[in-house]
Design an enzyme around this catalytic site. Structure first.
Site, mmCIF file in Angstrom:
data_model
loop_
_atom_site.group_PDB
_atom_site.id
_atom_site.type_symbol
_atom_site.label_atom_id
_atom_site.label_comp_id
_atom_site.label_asym_id
_atom_site.label_seq_id
_atom_site.Cartn_x
_atom_site.Cartn_y
_atom_site.Cartn_z
ATOM 1 N N ASP A 157 0.795 -1.230 0.000
ATOM 2 C CA ASP A 157 0.000 0.000 0.000
ATOM 3 C C ASP A 157 0.833 1.289 0.000
ATOM 4 O O ASP A 157 1.757 1.435 0.806
ATOM 5 C CB ASP A 157 -0.889 0.066 1.246
ATOM 6 C CG ASP A 157 -1.795 -1.129 1.391
ATOM 7 O OD1 ASP A 157 -1.762 -2.026 0.534
ATOM 8 O OD2 ASP A 157 -2.539 -1.164 2.391
ATOM 9 N N GLU A 211 -10.657 -1.391 3.591
ATOM 10 C CA GLU A 211 -9.337 -0.882 3.939
ATOM 11 C C GLU A 211 -9.082 0.453 3.238
ATOM 12 O O GLU A 211 -9.786 0.836 2.307
ATOM 13 C CB GLU A 211 -8.246 -1.887 3.552
ATOM 14 C CG GLU A 211 -8.314 -3.194 4.329
ATOM 15 C CD GLU A 211 -7.149 -4.105 4.018
ATOM 16 O OE1 GLU A 211 -6.567 -4.647 4.989
ATOM 17 O OE2 GLU A 211 -6.818 -4.303 2.836
#
Length: 511
Positions: free
Chosen positions: A26, A208
């Site tokens: 990420d 998320e």
């Protein structure tokens, strides 16, 4: 472009950031400060699979040429450093800097390990830098926000200035409950609960990496909407990881969605195509936007991978890359605002146009382009009028040994096929024969998105890098991002038409 030394050049991208070594996922802490774009990211300093989560760090002056720096925030015996964001604390509300030297503040998730009294919990913590991101110090009062939850993570923080007041807003998730939770703070240190959004729309996996930002509609500053981004895995539109978004209003306390299709906690597969997706491919996840961009633009970067097979992708010593940076805007389509995306073009000022074709009828089958047009790192702009021909499009990264053939359906030829089907109104990207597809059973795939023709035409912009394809259709109304792992000799290009009556309006290749 990576300015670090290449490791395994076969798939190492030129224009997509990848860590010199080891694992990357990420994007975190995207922030602009003093003329520099900072990209932090989930990173394993010790191996090329997930683990030892820390914040890696890279910087760029133009979003194309990236310099890698030492690990910014390392894990330790008590916590892993999960995803989050970073801000320029302009008014020094935190007290970590001075009015003349405001700090950069990172807000990250502490994932507490067995060595911590908070083992098994996830809470939000701070680190700060007073030398413009070169070195970082963890705040001694961490965590600053603890809900005693095992799945409370991924804080995106921004400064809100509106009718409700002026303060920091944190947008985080209770991942397993598919909820976005919002908090406010005057100083980044003490936080007060505001509201909760969700579950809504796609809920087939944990939620998320949320984001929340305001954009003008059609460039009109007097008419704005707020965009709430929620990534989820699994449960993406193409399978595995994906990112959805909601458009609505935010009053400083509560986000109200205007684009919720279903509020059911159960995934409704029949409605998936009705939801708003950031990308319709397999490999665009955890996308978040930069803070503090000076001209008001909203720029995003996503992780160019998918949790289904991320640990198995065939690179040596490094794993995963980021997408190109994209500017996102809201434009009116059929009377409602939708998100459109435009890549920050790495070929602008760096590329050379080496083929331009004008309007012409397409012969049925495959029309191979000259060898000097081929390549593994290209930008391609194409516009077609499909007419009655059925499918039209482009063969990308084709096997040059098959160039003598014009059969669209020939089996066994290494290639990636981008095609528009006028009968179904769908654009598809087929990577089932794109090269090395056998490293994971879920990797061979065909991605599809409904894209209406405009004046009978489909406009496409494609960015090819050594291991990826990013497609922007109808000026970024729909995008498809996929990894591919072809042979380095598979660089041929061909125009495709499955029947009579298709017209190529324009075609440009830039190296």
């Amino acid at each position: 472009m990576n300015t670090t030394a290449d490791l395994d050049c076969r798939y190492r991208p030129k224009w997509h950031y990848s860590a010199q070594r080891n694992w990357l996922n990420d994007p975190n802490g995207l922030v602009y400060s003093n003329g520099v774009y900072h990209l932090f990211y989930q990173h394993n300093p010790d191996g090329d699979t997930w683990g030892n989560m820390s914040w890696g760090h890279a910087t760029s002056a133009d979003l194309h040429h990236w310099a890698e720096h030492p690990v910014a925030i390392p894990c330790d015996e008590q916590e892993s450093i999960y995803s989050g964001s970073a801000v320029v604390d302009v008014h020094n509300t935190s007290g970590f800097g001075t009015p003349d030297n405001p700090p950069l503040v990172a807000i990250y998730t502490s994932a507490y390990t067995s060595g911590s009294p908070l083992a098994g919990l996830q809470a939000q913590s701070l680190a700060y830098s007073t030398d413009d991101g070169t070195t970082w110090m963890k705040y001694s009062g961490n965590p600053v926000l603890d809900r005693t939850s095992a799945d409370f993570r991924d804080p995106k923080v921004f400064w809100y200035d509106g009718d409700a007041g002026s303060y920091w807003v944190m947008v985080a998730v209770e991942a397993a409950r598919r909820e976005v939770v919002l908090y406010s703070s005057p100083d980044l240190l003490s936080w007060e609960y505001l509201s909760t959004f969700g579950p809504a729309n796609a809920t087939g996996g944990v939620w998320e990496c949320p984001d929340l930002f305001e954009l003008p509609v059609d460039g009109d500053a007097s008419n704005t909407r707020w965009v709430l981004v929620v990534n989820l895995s699994p449960g993406g539109i193409a399978g595995g990881s994906g990112g959805q978004y909601f458009i609505g209003t935010f009053d400083g306390v509560t986000f109200h969605s205007e684009t919720t299709v279903t509020e059911s906690v159960q995934a409704d597969d029949t409605r998936m195509a009705d939801y708003s997706w950031l990308d319709w491919g397999r490999d665009y996840y955890a996308a978040v936007s930069f803070n503090n961009i000076p001209d008001g633009r909203r720029l995003m970067i996503g992780w160019m991978n998918n949790w289904q097979y991320a640990a198995a992708t065939p690179s040596d010593g490094w794993r995963s890359a980021m997408s190109l940076a994209r500017e996102v805007k809201l434009v009116s389509r059929s009377g409602r605002p939708v998100l459109v995306q435009e890549a920050i073009d790495p070929f602008e000022g760096h590329g050379t146009e080496n083929l331009t074709l004008g309007r012409q009828r397409l012969n049925p089958g495959l029309t191979w382009l000259p060898d000097d047009v081929s390549g593994e790192i290209l930008r391609i702009d194409a516009e077609f009028e499909p007419g009655p021909a059925g499918r039209v499009g482009i063969v990308l990264r084709g096997d040059p040994q098959r160039k003598a053939g014009s059969d669209v359906s020939s089996a066994g030829a290494e290639r990636t096929v981008l095609a528009y089907d006028s009968a179904t109104g769908e654009l598809s990207l087929d990577r089932t024969e794109s090269g090395n597809v056998g490293f994971h059973k879920t990797f061979p795939s065909v991605e599809r998105v409904a894209v209406p023709l405009e004046d009978g035409r489909i406009r496409l912009r494609m960015f090819l890098d050594r291991c990826s394809v990013e497609v922007f259709a109808q000026d970024g109304t729909a995008t498809i991002t996929d990894q591919i792992f072809p042979a380095d000799t598979s660089t041929a290009l061909a125009l495709l038409a499955e029947g009579e009556g298709a017209t190529l309006v324009s075609f440009t290749v830039v190296h």
